[in-house]
Design a protein around this motif. Structure first.
Motif, PDB file in Angstrom:
ATOM      1  N   ASP A  66      11.699   7.217  24.867  1.00  0.00           N
ATOM      2  CA  ASP A  66      12.448   7.655  23.877  1.00  0.00           C
ATOM      3  C   ASP A  66      13.725   6.832  23.722  1.00  0.00           C
ATOM      4  OD1 ASP A  66      10.770   9.680  23.738  1.00  0.00           O
ATOM      5  OD2 ASP A  66      12.116  11.119  23.105  1.00  0.00           O
ATOM      6  N   ARG A 107      12.756   3.343  22.771  1.00  0.00           N
ATOM      7  CA  ARG A 107      12.495   3.183  21.200  1.00  0.00           C
ATOM      8  C   ARG A 107      13.626   3.274  20.236  1.00  0.00           C
ATOM      9  NH1 ARG A 107       7.482   7.426  21.077  1.00  0.00           N
ATOM     10  NH2 ARG A 107       7.511   6.749  19.258  1.00  0.00           N
ATOM     11  N   THR A 113      14.864   0.329  17.857  1.00  0.00           N
ATOM     12  CA  THR A 113      14.896   0.240  16.364  1.00  0.00           C
ATOM     13  C   THR A 113      16.272   0.256  15.745  1.00  0.00           C
ATOM     14  OG1 THR A 113      13.258   2.194  16.617  1.00  0.00           O
ATOM     15  CG2 THR A 113      14.629   2.350  14.417  1.00  0.00           C
ATOM     16  N   ARG A 172       7.222  -3.777  22.131  1.00  0.00           N
ATOM     17  CA  ARG A 172       8.494  -4.489  21.742  1.00  0.00           C
ATOM     18  C   ARG A 172       9.662  -3.613  21.979  1.00  0.00           C
ATOM     19  NH1 ARG A 172       9.721  -5.908  15.355  1.00  0.00           N
ATOM     20  NH2 ARG A 172      11.844  -6.067  15.534  1.00  0.00           N
ATOM     21  N   ALA A 212      20.056   9.011  20.268  1.00  0.00           N
ATOM     22  CA  ALA A 212      19.393   8.580  18.809  1.00  0.00           C
ATOM     23  C   ALA A 212      20.916   8.930  17.722  1.00  0.00           C
ATOM     24  CB  ALA A 212      18.352   9.470  18.590  1.00  0.00           C
ATOM     25  N   GLU A 254      23.150   2.246   8.750  1.00  0.00           N
ATOM     26  CA  GLU A 254      22.652   1.307   7.922  1.00  0.00           C
ATOM     27  C   GLU A 254      23.244   0.065   7.857  1.00  0.00           C
ATOM     28  OE1 GLU A 254      19.536   1.478   6.671  1.00  0.00           O
ATOM     29  OE2 GLU A 254      18.877   3.540   7.108  1.00  0.00           O
ATOM     30  N   TRP A 312      -0.505   9.950  14.555  1.00  0.00           N
ATOM     31  CA  TRP A 312      -0.125   9.115  13.535  1.00  0.00           C
ATOM     32  C   TRP A 312       0.326   9.485  12.229  1.00  0.00           C
ATOM     33  CZ3 TRP A 312      -1.962   7.511  18.247  1.00  0.00           C
ATOM     34  CH2 TRP A 312      -1.861   6.198  18.398  1.00  0.00           C
ATOM     35  N   PRO A 352      12.951   6.735   4.497  1.00  0.00           N
ATOM     36  CA  PRO A 352      12.780   6.267   5.942  1.00  0.00           C
ATOM     37  C   PRO A 352      14.197   6.283   6.775  1.00  0.00           C
ATOM     38  CG  PRO A 352      11.647   4.791   4.701  1.00  0.00           C
ATOM     39  CD  PRO A 352      12.337   5.528   3.524  1.00  0.00           C
ATOM     40  N   ILE A 353      14.460   6.520   7.885  1.00  0.00           N
ATOM     41  CA  ILE A 353      15.515   6.489   8.596  1.00  0.00           C
ATOM     42  C   ILE A 353      16.145   5.165   8.481  1.00  0.00           C
ATOM     43  CG2 ILE A 353      16.569   6.641  10.759  1.00  0.00           C
ATOM     44  CD1 ILE A 353      14.911   9.061  11.283  1.00  0.00           C
ATOM     45  N   ARG A 354      15.291   4.261   8.850  1.00  0.00           N
ATOM     46  CA  ARG A 354      15.673   2.925   8.778  1.00  0.00           C
ATOM     47  C   ARG A 354      15.083   1.981   7.884  1.00  0.00           C
ATOM     48  NH1 ARG A 354      19.694   0.360  11.059  1.00  0.00           N
ATOM     49  NH2 ARG A 354      18.404  -1.193  12.131  1.00  0.00           N
ATOM     50  N   ALA A 355      15.854   2.201   6.526  1.00  0.00           N
ATOM     51  CA  ALA A 355      15.174   1.797   5.322  1.00  0.00           C
ATOM     52  C   ALA A 355      15.164   0.501   5.127  1.00  0.00           C
ATOM     53  CB  ALA A 355      16.002   2.493   3.992  1.00  0.00           C
ATOM     54  N   THR A 411      15.161  -2.338   7.713  1.00  0.00           N
ATOM     55  CA  THR A 411      14.682  -2.997   8.979  1.00  0.00           C
ATOM     56  C   THR A 411      13.229  -2.833   8.918  1.00  0.00           C
ATOM     57  OG1 THR A 411      14.796  -1.113  10.145  1.00  0.00           O
ATOM     58  CG2 THR A 411      16.691  -2.725  10.222  1.00  0.00           C
ATOM     59  N   TYR A 446      11.174  -2.753  11.725  1.00  0.00           N
ATOM     60  CA  TYR A 446      10.746  -2.257  12.837  1.00  0.00           C
ATOM     61  C   TYR A 446      11.355  -0.845  13.081  1.00  0.00           C
ATOM     62  CZ  TYR A 446       9.873  -1.273  17.969  1.00  0.00           C
ATOM     63  OH  TYR A 446       9.777  -0.701  19.097  1.00  0.00           O
ATOM     64  N   ASN A 447      10.595   0.283  12.968  1.00  0.00           N
ATOM     65  CA  ASN A 447      10.917   1.699  13.229  1.00  0.00           C
ATOM     66  C   ASN A 447      10.045   2.335  14.253  1.00  0.00           C
ATOM     67  OD1 ASN A 447      11.418   4.281  13.412  1.00  0.00           O
ATOM     68  ND2 ASN A 447      11.932   4.269  11.276  1.00  0.00           N
ATOM     69  N   HIS A 448      10.404   2.472  15.374  1.00  0.00           N
ATOM     70  CA  HIS A 448       9.498   3.146  16.405  1.00  0.00           C
ATOM     71  C   HIS A 448      10.385   4.210  17.039  1.00  0.00           C
ATOM     72  CE1 HIS A 448       6.100   3.168  18.933  1.00  0.00           C
ATOM     73  NE2 HIS A 448       6.768   2.730  20.110  1.00  0.00           N
ATOM     74  N   LEU A 449      10.889   5.199  16.625  1.00  0.00           N
ATOM     75  CA  LEU A 449      11.852   6.259  16.972  1.00  0.00           C
ATOM     76  C   LEU A 449      10.562   7.315  17.453  1.00  0.00           C
ATOM     77  CD1 LEU A 449      14.507   6.795  14.193  1.00  0.00           C
ATOM     78  CD2 LEU A 449      14.620   5.773  16.793  1.00  0.00           C
ATOM     79  N   SER A 450      10.531   8.041  18.531  1.00  0.00           N
ATOM     80  CA  SER A 450       9.962   9.051  18.658  1.00  0.00           C
ATOM     81  C   SER A 450      10.068  10.295  17.977  1.00  0.00           C
ATOM     82  CB  SER A 450      10.462   9.632  20.167  1.00  0.00           C
ATOM     83  OG  SER A 450      11.438  10.233  20.265  1.00  0.00           O
ATOM     84  N   ARG A 477      11.002  13.336  18.480  1.00  0.00           N
ATOM     85  CA  ARG A 477      12.320  13.967  18.910  1.00  0.00           C
ATOM     86  C   ARG A 477      13.489  13.309  18.490  1.00  0.00           C
ATOM     87  NH1 ARG A 477       8.252  13.435  21.985  1.00  0.00           N
ATOM     88  NH2 ARG A 477       8.766  11.428  22.630  1.00  0.00           N
ATOM     89  N   SER A 478      13.672  11.941  18.651  1.00  0.00           N
ATOM     90  CA  SER A 478      14.667  11.227  18.191  1.00  0.00           C
ATOM     91  C   SER A 478      15.129  11.316  16.640  1.00  0.00           C
ATOM     92  CB  SER A 478      14.653   9.783  18.524  1.00  0.00           C
ATOM     93  OG  SER A 478      14.429   9.570  20.021  1.00  0.00           O
TER      94      SER A 478
END
Lengths: 187, 187
Positions: free
Chosen positions: A33, A36, A40, A80, A177, A186, B144, B160-163, B165, B167-171, B173-174
């Motif tokens: 976690d 990741r 991110t 990654r 997080a 952002e 998925w 989206p949380i990271r609008a 960028t 790459y966004n690979h948060l779990s 939970r995060s």
């Protein structure tokens, strides 16, 4: 600058329930976690500080599986995320590694539910790290928290996440997080 | 209002890697970390949607251990986090439960990396839920992601949380922790 920020999860030295100084066990979800989240938010490095040799070896094996092994082939996003992850045997080793890479000793930040003379607000730290040329190292404790000795060597203590409420029971994974989002949310 | 917000982690219906509609397995950390985040941000309820009977029973056993059993005696903070947690067999059952409790059908919010005509910004949703008398239900997918059918029945899709960028690979939970903080951060 985002490219000079490091984050460490400290398994030693931390307190246990009875305020003895102990070394805690590594949790697989702390590896995944937090890698990741760090990936991110594009920080430079994530170091798990694990002094117990058997635990260190196991953690290294998991990290390598995703960096170079079958894991990365199965899931490219996860590969990654793990690019920036590594294991370190002590806090001193992590500080030395950053100093050698960046040419400067990192500014050390910890978090605490208590107020200190060097407590800093999220907004102020966020502005600072965006313009500062210095490397930064954010420390997170496991168990019942970082020892007083680690708190004393910190340059700044970040204010609590939920300053206005009495109950705060976030997992370290959730705290990481939220703090990364507040500091680097952002562009 | 914080006191009318519910959050669900959906194990069915979600997509798998090949875009088949499946039911995913419950992860222990999803029970703990998300209960702790929901408890810290003081929302009304956390429902794990688990239609497979054996999985549902197991999840209920874990939740009960912390609500009424030995777990709560060992760790009072964890007991408190679990007060708002429960298992539900379907999304429909969860909506019905909220409707019966609050006297109104909840406004359904999902998250997505894509843009929709009903996409809403964090700031706008945060203002809305603070003043609105309606109950809200925030849905998070596993596997998925939530199926198109669930996306279609949502009133708003959160941006989206990271609008900015790629790459966004948060779990999950995060993601839950960050979204609760952005919507309900400080009073």
């Amino acid at each position: 600058m985002r490219s000079k920020i490091y984050l460490s999860l400290v398994h030693y030295p931390v307190y246990n329930r009875n305020r003895d100084i102990v070394s805690t066990s590594v949790t697989n979800f702390d590896i995944h976690d937090i890698s990741r989240s760090c990936g991110t938010y594009q920080i430079k490095g994530y170091r798990l500080i694990v002094p117990v040799e058997a635990q260190k070896k196991l953690t290294e094996r998991i990290v390598t599986y995703w960096q170079d092994g079958m894991g990365g082939q199965y899931n490219k996003d996860r590969e990654r995320a793990f690019e920036i992850t590594n294991v370190s045997e002590s806090l001193e080793e992590t500080i030395k590694e950053i100093e050698e890479k960046e040419g400067k000793r990192p500014i050390i930040i910890t978090t605490s539910a208590r107020k200190f003379t060097n407590t800093i607000a999220f907004k102020d730290l966020s502005e600072k790290i965006r313009i500062d040329e210095n490397p930064y190292l954010l420390l997170f404790g496991t168990g019942w928290g970082l020892t007083d000795q680690v708190m004393d060597m910190s340059d700044y203590i970040l204010e609590p996440i939920r300053a206005n409420t009495k109950y705060n029971h976030l997992s370290v994974r959730s705290a990481v997080a939220i703090i990364l989002d507040r500091l680097l949310g952002e562009d």
